[in-house]
Scaffold this active site. Sequence first.
Site, PDB file in Angstrom:
ATOM      1  N   ASP A  22       0.828  -1.220   0.000  1.00 27.27           N
ATOM      2  CA  ASP A  22       0.000   0.000   0.000  1.00 27.27           C
ATOM      3  C   ASP A  22       0.861   1.269   0.000  1.00 27.27           C
ATOM      4  O   ASP A  22       1.672   1.473   0.909  1.00 27.27           O
ATOM      5  CB  ASP A  22      -0.892   0.029   1.242  1.00 27.27           C
ATOM      6  CG  ASP A  22      -1.877  -1.116   1.285  1.00 27.27           C
ATOM      7  OD1 ASP A  22      -1.876  -1.940   0.365  1.00 27.27           O
ATOM      8  OD2 ASP A  22      -2.643  -1.196   2.263  1.00 27.27           O
TER       9      ASP A  22
ATOM     10  N   GLU B  28     -11.771  -0.454   0.830  1.00 25.75           N
ATOM     11  CA  GLU B  28     -10.448  -0.093   1.320  1.00 25.75           C
ATOM     12  C   GLU B  28      -9.903   1.166   0.653  1.00 25.75           C
ATOM     13  O   GLU B  28     -10.197   1.468  -0.501  1.00 25.75           O
ATOM     14  CB  GLU B  28      -9.476  -1.249   1.095  1.00 25.75           C
ATOM     15  CG  GLU B  28      -9.850  -2.504   1.883  1.00 25.75           C
ATOM     16  CD  GLU B  28      -8.699  -3.455   2.036  1.00 25.75           C
ATOM     17  OE1 GLU B  28      -8.080  -3.460   3.114  1.00 25.75           O
ATOM     18  OE2 GLU B  28      -8.411  -4.209   1.084  1.00 25.75           O
TER      19      GLU B  28
END
Length: 438
Positions: free
Chosen positions: A53, A272
Amino acid sequence: MVPDSSGQAASGYGARSGWSREHAGRIERTTDNTAPIFYPPATEQAPDVHVWDTWLLRDRDGTIAEVDGYRVAFSLTAPADLLPGKRHDVATIRYFYSTNGQTWHNGGPVFEEPLGQRTWAGSALYDDGEIYVFYTAAGEQGADELTYTQRIVGASGGRAVTTDGFRIEGPWTHHELIRPDGERYEREDQSRGMIYTFRDPWFFEDPATGETYLLFEANTPVPEGSDTCGGDAAQQAFNGSVGLAHSPTGDPLDWEPQDPLLDSVCVNQELERPHVVHRDGRYYLFVSSHMHTFAPGLAGYDALYGFVADSLRGEYVPLNDSGLVATNPANAPFQAYSWMAFPHREEVLVQSFFNYYDFDADSLDLVSELSEDEQMRRFGGTLGPTLRLSVEGTRTKILGTLDHWEIPLPDEDLPPTDRELFRRTGDSGRESYHGSGT
């Protein structure tokens, strides 16, 4: 409502807008939303760590910050010799810096002592010379075993030093910003789903109003025994939402929770890394989600999903009728994840991380059945090729790709989209991504 919308907004459960089962039932791969096959980069930019990420340092107005000619990215990282499935248990935020948006250098961990047992994804703000890093504090400090409590945290006090290279220094002060209230946002002890979420803070200043917000991923409480989802308890456990907090003062550390922007009760458990791209007076809300987090009776993919509205608070219409914006090809369904969109000239660019490649399976859980050597070989653990998107009203289309880790400079022209998509690497004979294509 978006003026030229060919879709329809749906009401949410605890939010003004919702992602409905009717919307999600239209999800399917097309040539417009399916990325090509990715291959490993010719040169690895961060060989000592797994990288996943990732987010960019941005100014208050959302533009990618430039600090004395440097651009800065923050990523979740773990040692590269760690089995990939274990990386979330030791996740550390590192920063990377670049002068050309193509070659990136590892600056090391951002913090020495963050809150929580480990740090998960967030965002970063460059404001009047100070760096703020918003992140998820996962787990309780001092616990003997891993715990999964999640708190939204802001770290202040960071400074960029550009004499003799580039580095980020503290001292940092860590501030717990928001905890779930159990009414708008589900607490961990209320969760009935496969995964609990209260994480991924993302800073946003609304250009139309100048108001300051923090978006985050959450779950909407659904009382047991209610008639939500037609009383289907299995569907009720799928209750993802995009949370919202407002700063009454504009202070990046001062937040008041608001009602969620959008929820997906009866549809999906995880929305998300929510973030917004403001373009042509519209608000494009993007989230990442997984194949396995869709409610019973629905079939989705590991993909970037999106919605559009005429104001930050909506009503939001799903892009491309279903919400699906970009997904992996059917024969490489887990090759990329954790997409993050940002505008560049007439296009929207989307970076992600290179996940499991050379892996065609019905479930990511099947990775664990591979030998450890094969798990390591098939995990990309780096940034993937940057996708190029056309975004017009409620419609999007993948135009092509740029290289792994490529984040073009603001004044940089992109290559024509009709140029060749593949090139030969010469030494290996395999095809890899370079440039762009249709």
